[in-house]
Design a protein around this motif. Structure first.
Motif, mmCIF file in Angstrom:
data_model
loop_
_atom_site.group_PDB
_atom_site.id
_atom_site.type_symbol
_atom_site.label_atom_id
_atom_site.label_comp_id
_atom_site.label_asym_id
_atom_site.label_seq_id
_atom_site.Cartn_x
_atom_site.Cartn_y
_atom_site.Cartn_z
ATOM 1 N N GLY A 24 -62.350 -0.998 -39.116
ATOM 2 C CA GLY A 24 -60.845 -1.401 -38.376
ATOM 3 C C GLY A 24 -59.871 -2.013 -39.432
ATOM 4 N N TYR A 25 -60.126 -2.843 -39.792
ATOM 5 C CA TYR A 25 -59.394 -2.877 -41.187
ATOM 6 C C TYR A 25 -59.099 -3.224 -41.805
ATOM 7 N N LEU A 26 -58.906 -2.312 -42.763
ATOM 8 C CA LEU A 26 -59.025 -1.400 -43.197
ATOM 9 C C LEU A 26 -58.066 -0.289 -43.695
ATOM 10 N N LEU A 27 -57.925 0.156 -41.722
ATOM 11 C CA LEU A 27 -56.797 1.268 -41.835
ATOM 12 C C LEU A 27 -55.493 0.603 -41.986
ATOM 13 N N PRO A 28 -54.791 -0.129 -41.968
ATOM 14 C CA PRO A 28 -53.536 -0.204 -41.904
ATOM 15 C C PRO A 28 -53.562 0.234 -43.602
ATOM 16 N N TRP A 29 -54.104 -0.680 -44.029
ATOM 17 C CA TRP A 29 -53.997 0.243 -45.663
ATOM 18 C C TRP A 29 -52.955 -0.418 -46.423
ATOM 19 N N ASP A 30 -53.321 -2.236 -45.970
ATOM 20 C CA ASP A 30 -51.960 -3.199 -46.935
ATOM 21 C C ASP A 30 -52.723 -3.838 -47.994
ATOM 22 N N GLN A 31 -52.276 -4.918 -48.362
ATOM 23 C CA GLN A 31 -52.498 -5.583 -49.254
ATOM 24 C C GLN A 31 -54.313 -6.685 -48.416
ATOM 25 N N LEU A 32 -53.848 -7.367 -47.389
ATOM 26 C CA LEU A 32 -54.564 -7.916 -46.490
ATOM 27 C C LEU A 32 -55.850 -7.040 -46.456
ATOM 28 N N SER A 33 -55.112 -5.818 -45.824
ATOM 29 C CA SER A 33 -57.731 -5.070 -45.718
ATOM 30 C C SER A 33 -57.577 -4.726 -46.623
ATOM 31 N N ILE A 34 -56.738 -4.810 -47.593
ATOM 32 C CA ILE A 34 -57.551 -3.842 -48.705
ATOM 33 C C ILE A 34 -58.352 -4.418 -49.995
ATOM 34 N N TRP A 35 -57.691 -6.528 -49.571
ATOM 35 C CA TRP A 35 -58.247 -7.170 -50.511
ATOM 36 C C TRP A 35 -59.727 -8.498 -49.687
ATOM 37 N N ALA A 36 -59.680 -8.162 -48.309
ATOM 38 C CA ALA A 36 -60.154 -8.626 -47.082
ATOM 39 C C ALA A 36 -61.496 -7.500 -47.575
ATOM 40 N N VAL A 37 -61.082 -6.119 -47.538
ATOM 41 C CA VAL A 37 -62.584 -4.867 -46.939
ATOM 42 C C VAL A 37 -63.270 -5.648 -49.164
ATOM 43 N N THR A 38 -62.483 -5.531 -49.929
ATOM 44 C CA THR A 38 -63.087 -5.934 -51.165
ATOM 45 C C THR A 38 -63.996 -7.275 -51.042
ATOM 46 N N VAL A 39 -63.575 -8.552 -50.388
ATOM 47 C CA VAL A 39 -64.389 -9.172 -50.426
ATOM 48 C C VAL A 39 -65.879 -8.950 -50.390
ATOM 49 N N ARG A 64 -64.284 7.327 -45.665
ATOM 50 C CA ARG A 64 -65.314 5.904 -45.040
ATOM 51 C C ARG A 64 -65.143 5.684 -44.124
ATOM 52 N N PHE A 65 -64.638 4.870 -43.974
ATOM 53 C CA PHE A 65 -63.991 3.614 -43.412
ATOM 54 C C PHE A 65 -63.514 4.307 -41.791
ATOM 55 N N TYR A 66 -62.923 5.288 -42.361
ATOM 56 C CA TYR A 66 -61.966 5.816 -41.309
ATOM 57 C C TYR A 66 -62.787 7.014 -40.139
ATOM 58 N N VAL A 67 -63.723 7.387 -40.822
ATOM 59 C CA VAL A 67 -65.106 7.975 -40.437
ATOM 60 C C VAL A 67 -65.892 6.843 -39.606
ATOM 61 N N LEU A 68 -66.643 6.154 -40.380
ATOM 62 C CA LEU A 68 -67.102 5.791 -39.393
ATOM 63 C C LEU A 68 -66.928 5.109 -38.312
ATOM 64 N N HIS A 69 -65.549 4.287 -38.784
ATOM 65 C CA HIS A 69 -64.416 3.584 -37.008
ATOM 66 C C HIS A 69 -64.294 4.586 -36.054
ATOM 67 N N CYS A 70 -63.839 5.632 -36.157
ATOM 68 C CA CYS A 70 -63.578 6.272 -35.401
ATOM 69 C C CYS A 70 -64.977 7.548 -35.059
ATOM 70 N N ILE A 71 -65.326 7.537 -35.677
ATOM 71 C CA ILE A 71 -67.061 8.612 -35.192
ATOM 72 C C ILE A 71 -67.920 7.734 -34.917
ATOM 73 N N VAL A 72 -68.779 7.813 -35.634
ATOM 74 C CA VAL A 72 -69.987 7.691 -36.050
ATOM 75 C C VAL A 72 -70.382 6.113 -35.318
ATOM 76 N N ILE A 73 -69.532 5.259 -36.094
ATOM 77 C CA ILE A 73 -70.054 3.980 -35.487
ATOM 78 C C ILE A 73 -70.072 3.852 -33.868
ATOM 79 N N PRO A 74 -69.308 4.702 -32.977
ATOM 80 C CA PRO A 74 -68.831 4.832 -31.819
ATOM 81 C C PRO A 74 -70.044 5.694 -30.984
ATOM 82 N N LEU A 75 -70.185 6.643 -31.815
ATOM 83 C CA LEU A 75 -71.093 7.448 -31.235
ATOM 84 C C LEU A 75 -72.254 6.686 -31.383
ATOM 85 N N ILE A 76 -72.876 5.687 -32.559
ATOM 86 C CA ILE A 76 -74.222 5.328 -32.319
ATOM 87 C C ILE A 76 -74.058 4.591 -31.382
#
Length: 262
Positions: free
Chosen positions: A167-182, A228-240
């Motif tokens: 969910g951290y990537l979904l705002p799609w700003d510089q902070l989230s992009i580089w955090a997910v990169t790391v 991919r992160f959107y599908v994981l965050h909203c569908i796959v992980i919540p269902l599991i």
């Protein structure tokens, strides 16, 4: 005299309703306060049957349970509701994701309030699930016969962290992009599946086809990663997580409720 007649007619109407087939089809047991009826009311109820029919006195003491498990589940339900509302205003596309977040903050009615409530509830859920695990460990509730449920709890803890990370990537700003990169760079060191991990050369793994590229949908964080992160965050992980929560609650009931003090 009129009041007695009215009371008699109301009592008669109540008895007719309670004795009717429609009422008995919904509520199969009465309200008699007997030990057997208490058990039947719990066992035959759709919601109450998740709980054991009898619990020990310590199980309802806040200083023993901390209520962290229930609070974590409540936060999960709250995140589900607020997340569904946010989905009406969000498009997981590289061109629109950041603009949609700005629209939520400054233009959508109660958008900033709803987004902040979702965000802070997510932070709170991470904290409460850690505290719940700490309480279970400190009270020895992971010991037999509850070791299976401890494993389920560890999996739920991992899924909670993954929910926060995706969910951290979904705002799609510089902070989230580089955090997910790391964060995703650590996947390079995955044994057998990471391009920089053990046995990578033996498996023929390359940076283009390794564990990190599976997460990102490429070699860098881009629009495929967002989807991919959107599908994981909203569908796959919540269902599991929902399935594992049901197993978790069921095991608590089968193991006789919350374990006692050491």
């Amino acid at each position: 005299m009129a009041s007695l007649k009215e009371r008699f007619s109301l009592d008669q109407l109540k008895r007719n309703i309670v004795d009717s087939q429609v009422w008995r089809s919904m509520f199969r047991h009465g309200y008699e306060d007997t030990p057997r009826n208490r058990v039947l009311m719990v066992v035959d109820n759709l919601w109450l049957h998740l709980h054991p029919t009898k619990i020990r006195r310590h199980a309802i003491r806040i200083r023993f349970t901390w209520c962290m498990g229930g609070i974590t589940f409540l936060l999960f339900l709250y995140l589900t509701v607020t997340g569904v509302i946010l989905m009406f205003y969000y498009r997981p596309v590289g061109e629109y994701a950041y603009l949609d977040m700005k629209f939520l903050e400054f233009d959508a009615p109660f958008g900033m309030f709803m987004r902040n409530m979702h965000r802070w509830a997510a932070h709170a859920m991470v904290i409460t699930v850690w505290l719940h695990m700490l309480r279970v460990f400190m009270t020895g509730s992971y010991k037999p016969p509850r070791e299976f449920n401890w494993v389920i709890g560890v999996l739920l803890l991992t899924l909670t962290l993954l929910l926060s990370f995706t969910g951290y990537l979904l705002p799609w700003d510089q902070l989230s992009i580089w955090a997910v990169t790391v964060g995703t760079n650590m996947a390079r060191a995955t044994p057998l599946m990471g391009s920089e991990g053990p046995f990578a050369e033996l498996m023929g793994v390359t940076p283009r086809f390794d564990a990190r590229s599976v997460l990102l949908g490429g070699t860098i964080v881009g629009p495929p990663t967002l989807l991919r992160f959107y599908v994981l965050h909203c569908i796959v992980i919540p269902l599991i997580a929902s399935v594992l929560m049901m197993v978790h609650f069921w095991r608590i009931r089968k193991d006789g409720g919350i374990s006692g003090p050491l």
